[in-house]
Design a protein around this motif. Sequence first.
Motif, PDB file in Angstrom:
ATOM      1  N   SER A   1      23.759  -0.628  -6.164  1.00  0.00           N
ATOM      2  CA  SER A   1      23.006  -1.620  -5.399  1.00  0.00           C
ATOM      3  C   SER A   1      23.638  -1.821  -4.022  1.00  0.00           C
ATOM      4  O   SER A   1      24.829  -1.564  -3.830  1.00  0.00           O
TER       5      SER A   1
ATOM      6  N   GLN B   1      33.833  -2.067 -21.224  1.00  0.00           N
ATOM      7  CA  GLN B   1      32.502  -1.991 -20.629  1.00  0.00           C
ATOM      8  C   GLN B   1      32.589  -1.951 -19.098  1.00  0.00           C
ATOM      9  O   GLN B   1      33.447  -2.592 -18.502  1.00  0.00           O
ATOM     10  N   ASN B   2      31.662  -1.205 -18.523  1.00  0.00           N
ATOM     11  CA  ASN B   2      31.525  -1.106 -17.064  1.00  0.00           C
ATOM     12  C   ASN B   2      32.789  -0.547 -16.387  1.00  0.00           C
ATOM     13  O   ASN B   2      33.106  -0.907 -15.252  1.00  0.00           O
TER      14      ASN B   2
ATOM     15  N   ASP C   1      24.216  -4.595  -2.520  1.00  0.00           N
ATOM     16  CA  ASP C   1      25.087  -5.776  -2.439  1.00  0.00           C
ATOM     17  C   ASP C   1      26.385  -5.617  -3.217  1.00  0.00           C
ATOM     18  O   ASP C   1      27.137  -6.560  -3.402  1.00  0.00           O
ATOM     19  N   ARG C   2      26.652  -4.399  -3.676  1.00  0.00           N
ATOM     20  CA  ARG C   2      27.901  -4.159  -4.410  1.00  0.00           C
ATOM     21  C   ARG C   2      29.049  -4.078  -3.422  1.00  0.00           C
ATOM     22  O   ARG C   2      29.023  -3.288  -2.480  1.00  0.00           O
TER      23      ARG C   2
ATOM     24  N   GLU D   1      32.044  -6.134  -7.331  1.00  0.00           N
ATOM     25  CA  GLU D   1      31.044  -7.119  -7.733  1.00  0.00           C
ATOM     26  C   GLU D   1      29.674  -6.574  -7.371  1.00  0.00           C
ATOM     27  O   GLU D   1      29.500  -5.968  -6.316  1.00  0.00           O
ATOM     28  N   GLY D   2      28.715  -6.783  -8.270  1.00  0.00           N
ATOM     29  CA  GLY D   2      27.370  -6.272  -8.041  1.00  0.00           C
ATOM     30  C   GLY D   2      27.081  -5.081  -8.941  1.00  0.00           C
ATOM     31  O   GLY D   2      27.990  -4.460  -9.511  1.00  0.00           O
ATOM     32  N   GLU D   3      25.840  -4.772  -9.073  1.00  0.00           N
ATOM     33  CA  GLU D   3      25.413  -3.674  -9.933  1.00  0.00           C
ATOM     34  C   GLU D   3      25.744  -2.324  -9.286  1.00  0.00           C
ATOM     35  O   GLU D   3      25.629  -2.176  -8.063  1.00  0.00           O
ATOM     36  N   PRO D   4      26.140  -1.333 -10.092  1.00  0.00           N
ATOM     37  CA  PRO D   4      26.409   0.003  -9.544  1.00  0.00           C
ATOM     38  C   PRO D   4      25.184   0.572  -8.825  1.00  0.00           C
ATOM     39  O   PRO D   4      24.072   0.528  -9.342  1.00  0.00           O
TER      40      PRO D   4
END
Length: 198
Positions: free
Chosen positions: A43, A20-21, A45-46, A38-41
């Motif tokens: 975003s 996953q991911n 803050d990634r 780290e962080g959502e794709p």
Amino acid sequence: LNKLPNLKSFLKDGEAESYQNVEVKYVPGRKAVMTIFEGEPGSDDRVEVESIILSDYKTKEEMHALMREKGFELKSGEQLEETKQKTEERKKEERRNGEEWKDSYWQQQVKQKEAAEAERKQEEYYRRRREAAKTQEGMVESDMMRAKKEEGEENMWGWVTEMAQEHARKKKEEEEEKKEDIENSDDPAVAPAVKEEL
């Protein structure tokens, strides 16, 4: 990746993306590196937290162990099936592109060969024309020299003939003058017999 068949298979046959991911991007000429974020794709803050050189892992078991160690989980059955389908589609696309590239490559090779052959024939054509021109020029020069020679010979024989005729004319004139002088001479030293002979 051709020198690393296990890593190549792990990345291109969908095993890495069975987690996953995980997304695999191919960058020609670059080392295989797994970058963990780290962080959502997408975003703001990634952030990148780690980069791992995958060529350091020699077996698929080590690669799968790495994925579990970094906290990646295998996809569910439906997700895994979807990944397999995408992998097959990508591999078909790669094969099609490879075949098109090969066709394009060989077509280019044929075109280059044809162009080289055409250039060679053109050069051969001009070379023959130059040789023919030189031969023709030589023939013209030869004809001119022969004509000049013949003209020279004719002039020479004509000059010899004229000289001979001039010599004969002068000799005849001298003989006629001598005859006339003797006939008209009152000198007793000239014998009558000579006069009669003349």
